[in-house]
Design a protein around this motif. Sequence first.
Motif, short mmCIF file in Angstrom:
data_model
loop_
_atom_site.label_atom_id
_atom_site.label_comp_id
_atom_site.label_asym_id
_atom_site.label_seq_id
_atom_site.Cartn_x
_atom_site.Cartn_y
_atom_site.Cartn_z
N LYS A 1 -10.54 10.91 5.93
CA LYS A 1 -9.39 10.14 6.45
C LYS A 1 -8.26 10.56 5.28
O LYS A 1 -8.11 10.71 4.06
N PRO A 2 -7.15 10.14 5.75
CA PRO A 2 -5.94 10.37 4.84
C PRO A 2 -5.83 9.29 3.73
O PRO A 2 -6.91 8.12 3.80
N LYS A 3 -5.19 9.15 2.75
CA LYS A 3 -5.34 8.46 1.64
C LYS A 3 -4.87 6.92 2.10
O LYS A 3 -4.06 6.63 3.12
N THR A 4 -5.49 5.93 1.37
CA THR A 4 -5.40 4.57 1.93
C THR A 4 -4.23 3.79 1.06
O THR A 4 -4.01 2.68 1.35
N TYR B 1 0.80 -1.34 0.07
CA TYR B 1 0.16 -0.03 0.00
C TYR B 1 0.68 1.23 0.20
O TYR B 1 0.39 2.40 -0.32
N GLY B 2 2.10 1.01 0.39
CA GLY B 2 2.86 2.24 0.28
C GLY B 2 3.07 2.74 1.91
O GLY B 2 2.15 2.48 2.82
N GLY C 1 -10.99 -0.02 0.59
CA GLY C 1 -10.20 0.11 -0.53
C GLY C 1 -9.60 -0.99 -1.17
O GLY C 1 -10.35 -2.08 -1.00
N PRO C 2 -8.82 -0.92 -2.00
CA PRO C 2 -7.96 -2.13 -2.48
C PRO C 2 -7.74 -3.09 -1.51
O PRO C 2 -7.16 -2.93 -0.78
N ARG C 3 -8.23 -4.45 -1.94
CA ARG C 3 -8.16 -5.65 -1.11
C ARG C 3 -6.68 -6.27 -1.16
O ARG C 3 -6.32 -6.30 -2.27
N ASN C 4 -6.30 -6.79 -0.07
CA ASN C 4 -5.00 -7.50 -0.13
C ASN C 4 -5.16 -9.04 -0.16
O ASN C 4 -5.78 -9.60 0.57
N PHE C 5 -4.82 -9.71 -1.47
CA PHE C 5 -4.94 -11.15 -1.40
C PHE C 5 -3.48 -11.70 -0.85
O PHE C 5 -2.45 -11.20 -1.42
N ASP D 1 3.02 5.68 3.52
CA ASP D 1 2.03 6.80 3.88
C ASP D 1 0.61 6.18 4.10
O ASP D 1 -0.03 7.02 4.56
N SER D 2 0.41 5.16 3.67
CA SER D 2 -1.07 4.73 3.65
C SER D 2 -1.29 4.18 5.10
O SER D 2 -0.66 3.30 5.60
N GLY D 3 -2.84 4.59 5.29
CA GLY D 3 -3.26 4.16 6.79
C GLY D 3 -3.34 2.52 6.54
O GLY D 3 -3.15 1.90 7.52
N TYR D 4 -3.72 1.89 5.29
CA TYR D 4 -3.70 0.50 5.45
C TYR D 4 -2.43 -0.10 5.33
O TYR D 4 -2.24 -1.27 5.72
N GLY D 5 -1.40 0.61 5.13
CA GLY D 5 0.08 -0.07 5.20
C GLY D 5 0.71 0.02 6.80
O GLY D 5 1.95 -0.37 6.78
N LEU D 6 0.03 0.76 7.44
CA LEU D 6 0.79 0.72 9.07
C LEU D 6 0.00 -0.35 9.87
O LEU D 6 -1.12 -0.92 9.72
N PRO D 7 1.01 -0.94 10.54
CA PRO D 7 0.58 -1.99 11.45
C PRO D 7 -0.50 -1.44 12.59
O PRO D 7 -0.33 -0.13 13.07
N PRO D 8 -1.60 -2.08 13.11
CA PRO D 8 -2.49 -1.53 13.80
C PRO D 8 -1.96 -1.20 15.01
O PRO D 8 -2.38 -0.08 15.97
#
Length: 927
Positions: free
Chosen positions: A704-707, A634-635, A787-791, A637-644
């Motif tokens: 929200k920030p970009k995902t 995701y990159g 957003g785009p899902r992770n397979f 800077d992406s919220g989806y790319g950050l560990p919870p």
Amino acid sequence: MKRTIALTCALGLAAGSPLAAPAVPKTAAPNTVAAAPYQRDAYVIPYKKFVLQNGLTLIVHEDHSVPIVGVNIWYHVGSRNEKRGKTGFAHLFEHFFFNGSENYPHGFREAMDDLGTNNRNGTTNNDRTNFFEDVPVSALERTLYLEADRMGFLANYISKEMLERERGVVQNEKRQGENQPYGRVHLEKSARMYPYSHPYSWPVIGSMDDLNAASLEDIREWYRTYYGPNNAVVSLAGDITPEQALALVKKYFESIPPGPPLPRTEQWIPRLERNLRDEMEDHVPQVRIYRSWHVPGWRDLDSTRLAVFSDVLAGSKNARLNRRLIDEKQLATAVSAGVDVNELSSTFDIAVTVRPGVDPALVEKELDAVLNEALDKGPTAQEVARVKASALASFARGIERLGGFGGRSDVLAESVTYGGAPDAYLRQLDALTAVQPAQLKTVAATWLRAPHYTMTVKPFAKLSAAAQAIDRKVLPALGDAPAVKFPAMQQATLSNGLKVRLLERHVAPIVNVALAFDAGTSADTPAKAGLASLTLELLDKGTRQRDAYQMSDALESLGARLTTGTGPDMSVMRLQATSANLAPSLALLAEAALAPAFPADQFALAKQRRLAGIAQEKAQPNALALRTLPALLYGADSGYGLPPSGFEQSVASLTREDLVAWHRDWFKPGSAAIVVSGDTTLDKVVPMLEAAFGKWPAGQAPAKPKTTDAGLASAGKRIYLIDKPDAPQSTLLAGHLSLPPGQPEDLAMEPVMQNFGGMATSRLNRNLRLDKHWSYGGGARLSSVRGPRNFYTLIAVQTDKTKESMIEVDKEIRGIAGSRPIQGDEFTSIMRNMTSRLAGRFETINALEAAALETINLGLPEDYWANYAPNMRALTPPQLAGAAGKFIRPEDVTWVVVGDLKKIEPRIRELGWGDVIVLDNDGKRVR
């Protein structure tokens, strides 16, 4: 829990602990070797005793021979402290002690394993509950902290859920014990031998009815009454000085308030008016005869002397019953005798397992003959000397150990608990070694010429099965999957714009309420990663009206439970309540959600736990890989790319003010929804919700920030390696970004993913686990985000098969993507799996709540779940193949491999699958 004890325990020592040995007669018997005279000093365990101001007794035995300390804690509470109708509490509470505590809400067993302990356990009997562990000296302070926390800070941690879980565990333990051959004998014996009012008349484990009836308040009251420091002994034996031990115990235990003073009966020895006889049938291979008499308890030295007499009768090949019944007459296959020592009174027990085909009456006749001869004539000097020598040797072997049953810490703890002094065991040793045949004859006659109890256990009468009426080679046909009905999703809106959805189910008087916010980890930024989840974690740790403990008490007094969770797109507070207490429970939910205090002390503790948790994630190969891949896809800077959980540096930088600001910005009714599921109606619940949340000012959360960076979706194959030296396995994580939700093929992808990597018999597991045995198993999924899902697929494989496993995983990904579509019997099987399990999928209100939250999160149609079952059943093989080909792109897979690079890197590079990049465990490039 209860145990039949031979001589060792007549000394009052725990089962398995060695016995004090007797002095040798002045003249050795013919054909025997004279034992050395009893040297009392050789059996003395040096100690120092301290009593803290709260009444806690500390005993310290110093021995620097090995760098461990035997920790042994005795609580002077057992089943004797219970009442009829409320039995089994002492043993049930022993189980609670292993669940964690208020300040360490994790499993005690796991904590002890982490510390490298040995010989750890907890046990309960009629009179006491004990916990023990042998710990390396480096872990002693942590161990004492944990023991103190469960002594003083367990009440508010006990939940209804814990009660239900441990009640079930104990009930299964009870079933398991009673399911053993002869397992019901002790229950019958206790009920028959003791008066109805005697506290030994019920089993330590309690009755099923009483366990079922136990309430949360019953359990809390039991804890408050009996587990105070003034009712406990801490016994430490090993590599520590008394001064060090006292300082540590004061540090962690002295601030624990004492419990109430406890009245204590010292002795209650029942008398049988006549001989009693019972008979039972059981699933046993042989007839067994039990014979029991009432005798004195721990403090009375006659119990010690009777233990010597029991070993004269049985306990060695040359003992009288063994010799007569097993060797000479060949009437029995096993014989035992001993004193079951308890505090108020004990029992003298004989058990004989009858040889198959032998008349039990004949065995009883011979048993009586041997016993009467011993009572009439008394034991010989040779017999007494032999038993005493054997007992002393057994005791010496026991006190070789620092901890565990019969070790030094255990002997000292038992002595002070039952005998009033840490060296009370020496009185028993003295009595043992001093006893002579004439005295033994008198004592045995006093107690064993009294009426007794006999139980004969026989095998069930032989039964026969019905004649074979079916052909077991023919597999029964399967019916159609049952129809599944999903309750209608009713809707309402509160005055401030807060949306409400209700799913009714009235099978039990419980209600779930989920308050969901449009936030989640995607609301985090790299600099503040972990902020969303940390904020949610602290919501139930204190409000402007109540501190964390008061909030916990308030919830539990209503039978309610409050939890929080953070997903990629949503932050959720979950309330579990009873329908009768729904309104006040909702008020507490609203208080926690709208008026959190974020106490400074709780915030500091939460940060410490979070930083430790991140370190644990980075130490675990699977967790490390899962932390690393999202940022690569995701990159950064992406919220989806950050560990919870965040990063160490981001969490360390967080302040209490950050949590306050995040809560203020994201907790807005216009960006939230409430899901109610269970035993209520819209007419009932909406006024309650309005009362709880109606005054919450209207508002909307920020954007929200970009995902994701869409350009990363087709980045091509890359392999990232993270070194874990000497790892016996390699963790393989392979994934790529796929399509966002809302595709026509979404439903068809569910059976595709289930068949590929969602169950034990998936393609992935059939290949690498069942066929090749290179792995214990793995899985695959398509993440559930807006957003785009992770397979991705995740599997750990043996190190020497890393390259080969990567080839197989790649083959399976290509196969499911199109080269080997799901069809024929495989299609029939997976669709049967998907449709048949629907009946259980929505069984609980938790499942209904989860479905409703997914509807809100992903923007699904309101009738999505109502139509889910028929739509699933209508899927065809071409639809599954089309979905897989659209969602899964083998050429875009990014790999993260965690393993021993010196062993796996050269062969991975041989694959030629694109760039190979080495990262550290923070995801930063090394080379």
